[in-house]
Enzyme design. Structure first.
Site, PDB file in Angstrom:
ATOM      1  N   THR A   3       7.014 -22.792  12.627  1.00  3.09           N
ATOM      2  CA  THR A   3       7.618 -22.212  13.835  1.00  3.09           C
ATOM      3  C   THR A   3       6.553 -21.863  14.857  1.00  3.09           C
ATOM      4  OG1 THR A   3       9.392 -21.316  12.455  1.00  3.09           O
ATOM      5  CG2 THR A   3       9.156 -20.419  14.669  1.00  3.09           C
ATOM      6  N   GLU A  47      -5.435  -6.542 -21.436  1.00  2.00           N
ATOM      7  CA  GLU A  47      -6.193  -7.121 -20.323  1.00  2.00           C
ATOM      8  C   GLU A  47      -7.606  -7.496 -20.749  1.00  2.00           C
ATOM      9  OE1 GLU A  47      -4.631  -7.941 -17.733  1.00  2.00           O
ATOM     10  OE2 GLU A  47      -2.817  -6.854 -18.310  1.00  2.00           O
ATOM     11  N   HIS A  91      -7.514 -11.024 -22.040  1.00  2.00           N
ATOM     12  CA  HIS A  91      -7.536 -12.016 -20.969  1.00  2.00           C
ATOM     13  C   HIS A  91      -8.934 -12.155 -20.368  1.00  2.00           C
ATOM     14  CE1 HIS A  91      -3.298 -12.792 -20.943  1.00  2.00           C
ATOM     15  NE2 HIS A  91      -2.966 -11.543 -20.646  1.00  2.00           N
TER      16      HIS A  91
END
Length: 690
Positions: A250, A466, A469
């Site tokens: 746009t 965590e 990971h």
């Protein structure tokens, strides 16, 4: 890639007209005045017509009793009058008479009352003269018939006419608006943008240079058509801009409006669809009619998939208003009555649902893909938006650009805005790099929820999850480096491990995907190793691992058992009845093989993750304890633990957020489902070409 100037709306009225929509107070006051006059007219008419009707015998009796009252000295004389009405021979003898003492109260305390007696002079003329002469009564001069009619008009009909005129003046604007609304369902809602007020140009568009070059060709054609017609070339009738949400489609159209010296009409695809049958097709015809009058011109249709969907794939039967609108659009773009000089620019992020007839040459001749920006494009976009804020002198936007892979132009604009708000909240005079990094994390992963009440057991569980990971992110070779790991709740997750690629990736090797699966399994494996049990905190990990493994087998041909065959039909998003009714392109036996291969990939990754974490259990403990103490660790801290077993330069201890007391805090009470969910790897892994 949305510049600040584009938020200024066009104040020009619609090409179809329209008023200010204010309330007509002046007309309302005139209406009240007219109603008052009308009420007074009714009262005066009722008063004038409130005289008692007496027959001739009753009048004769009152006259002989001396009760007929005549007073010529009063300000309003009370006389006997003989009035003729309606042009007939009947006349009315009017005057005043003295009421009985018992009826004075009924007459509102008045001693005299008005009367009216019909008389026909042909029959009672002589008797009336004799009666009046015997009782000393005289008839005053009788007004003519026209005088009575004029008085009646003045007292009753004139206020009524005034009332009707004022009602018309009061509702004239509303009547015009209502008439325009009732008769203009088929009128186009395209807005003509003003060139002098649109400040968005190609200087405000960054990161999509190839798309800018293609649309710039259209602008040059509109400025100098002979340059292209000299060799017999024709400019495309339609340009379809395709890209993900927020990539600047746009904005690019608004830049064309700012650069072109031709009329520019803007309309949304949903503006064609109405509840009335035939309105959409009528609006399409009216839109092209407006364009023909203003040719050469540009017409921009945003979200064209709202009206250009594939025909014949609606659920159920019957007439589809969208199909008729699409038919009208197809005919107007390239039918017998071809409109020269009207160029259509459309934008969509769902090109797969568009009708093939809309995409053929002669209608939308050219498709422009507006991709997500690369690292250089992100740097340019950040510079465009940084012009509207105050940055510190030592801020390097390239650092932010490298740390925002996969961000769209709209997300980058939001990063700059969030950083400005964060710096203002801290009372800083300029935006620094820490604010930009915090804004980046907030836009992608959500805001930190430090106020979320977590028990010590949940914090420890999240820390080891965590840490698993993060540790695997350092151990596996072919993966993105660890950027940051935190156990501060952010968005829907209780903890997040963030990875940032060194460079933008457009294709993925099988080894990279295998290592990614191993990395994803780290949280669940760490929970099982440390606590001997698992939780539902790895739901996001399981979903992402299953998605990657299934795409490897079905879409990317990375299974030795199934080979290079595409089994992905029906795996993507469904489009109406086309995908609901279409059968699978493989058998049940193949479906079982697919499930086996997917499970083989995930189970292999789980076993490898278990082996790596068991071999590096001491480092897992160190990372988890560091997270429990400091809550957030950077990639450099994880690297120090991997090399030295401890952090040489630990971060500062966490401090409570410097926010207002309770206005911006998250609710203390959370639902169990929200507290236990964790999605450590938001975002899709599929390459752009998949």
């Amino acid at each position: 890639m949305q510049d600040g100037d584009q938020n200024k709306q066009n104040k020009e009225p619609n090409s179809n007209g329209g008023g200010d929509g204010g309330f007509n107070w002046k007309g309302l006051m005139l209406l009240f005045i007219a109603m008052g006059l009308f009420g007074l007219a009714l009262v005066s008419h009722n008063l004038s017509g409130s005289s008692k009707t007496l027959n001739y015998a009753e009048f004769e009796s009152l006259a002989k009793a001396g009760r007929i009252h005549v007073d010529t000295s009063a300000k309003e004389p009370r006389l006997l009058r003989l009035i003729q009405k309606d042009g007939s021979s009947k006349k009315f003898l009017t005057g005043w008479y003295e009421v009985d003492p018992s009826e004075v109260e009924k007459n509102k305390g008045e001693k005299y009352a008005e009367f009216s007696t019909p008389v026909i002079l042909e029959f009672v003329g002589d008797d009336l003269k004799e009666l009046l002469a015997d009782n000393n009564l005289q008839v005053a001069d009788t007004p003519t018939e026209s005088d009575g009619v004029g008085a009646m008009m003045l007292s009753f009909y004139l206020p009524l006419i005034i009332l009707l005129v004022l009602l018309y003046l009061l509702f004239r604007h509303q009547l015009r608006s209502a008439g325009r609304g009732a008769m203009s369902f088929g009128k186009s809602k395209a807005k003509l943008m003003s060139m002098d007020k649109s400040k968005v140009t190609f200087k405000n568009v960054a990161g999509i240079e190839e798309a800018k070059e293609e649309v710039w060709e259209i602008v040059e054609y509109l400025r100098d058509p002979k340059k292209f017609q000299r060799l017999g070339g024709k400019i495309p009738k339609g340009v379809l801009m395709v890209g993900s949400p927020g990539t600047g489609k746009t904005l690019l159209a608004r830049a064309i409006a700012g650069e072109a010296d031709v009329p520019f009409f803007s309309i949304s695809g949903s503006d064609f669809v109405e509840m009335f049958v035939g309105v959409g097709a009528s609006r399409v015809r009216d839109m092209f009619e407006q364009g023909k009058k203003s040719a050469p011109c540009l017409i921009f249709i945003d979200e064209i998939d709202a009206v250009g969907r594939h025909r014949g794939h609606g659920l159920g039967g019957g007439h589809d208003e969208r199909e008729q609108t699409l038919n009208a659009l197809l005919v107007e773009m390239d039918g017998f009555d071809t409109q020269e000089g009207v160029i259509i620019i459309a934008a969509t992020n769902r090109p797969d649902v568009l009708d093939p007839a809309l995409l053929r040459p002669g209608r939308f001749d050219r498709q422009i893909t507006v991709n997500l920006p690369d690292v250089n494009g992100r740097d340019e976009i950040l510079k465009v938006h940084a012009k509207n804020v105050k940055l510190a002198e030592d801020v390097d936007l390239m650092v932010v650009a490298r740390g925002t892979p996969g961000y769209s132009g709209a997300e980058l604009a939001n990063v700059i805005n969030e950083a400005a708000l964060l710096a203002a909240r801290k009372g800083l005079k300029a935006i620094t790099l820490p604010e930009l990094e915090e804004a980046r994390d907030k836009v992608r992963w959500g805001r930190e929820r430090r106020s979320l009440a977590l028990s010590e057991d949940e914090k420890e569980l999240t820390a080891y999850h965590e840490a698993g990971h993060a540790l695997l992110g350092m151990l596996v070779k072919d993966t993105d480096p660890v950027h940051k790991v935190t156990i501060i709740p952010r968005g829907p997750a209780l903890g997040v491990t963030m990875y940032l690629p060194v460079e933008d990736k457009h294709s993925y090797r099988k080894q990279y995907l295998m290592d990614r699966l191993i990395l994803i399994m780290g949280g669940r494996v760490a929970e099982e190793l440390v606590f001997g049990d698992v939780t539902n905190g790895a739901s996001g990990d399981i979903q992402q691992a299953s998605n990657i493994a299934r795409k490897m087998v079905c879409n990317w041909g990375m299974s030795e058992e199934l080979g290079m065959v595409e089994y992905g039909e029906g795996q993507e998003q469904v489009f109406l009845a086309r995908d609901i009714s279409s059968p699978r392109n493989y058998s049940e036996a193949t479906a079982q093989k697919i499930d086996i291969e997917v499970q083989k990939l995930t189970d292999g990754a789980y076993e490898e993750a278990t082996r790596l974490l068991k071999a590096n259990r001491d480092k897992l403990e160190a990372i988890a304890q560091g997270l429990l103490e400091y809550e957030t660790l950077d990639g450099a801290h994880i690297q120090e633990i991997m090399e030295h077993g401890e952090m040489k330069n630990p971060p500062t201890h966490p401090s409570p957020p410097d926010l207002p007391d309770k206005e911006e805090e998250e609710p203390k009470s959370e639902k169990p489902e929200e507290k236990e969910e964790s999605d450590d790897f938001p975002g899709d892994l599929a390459p752009a070409g998949a």
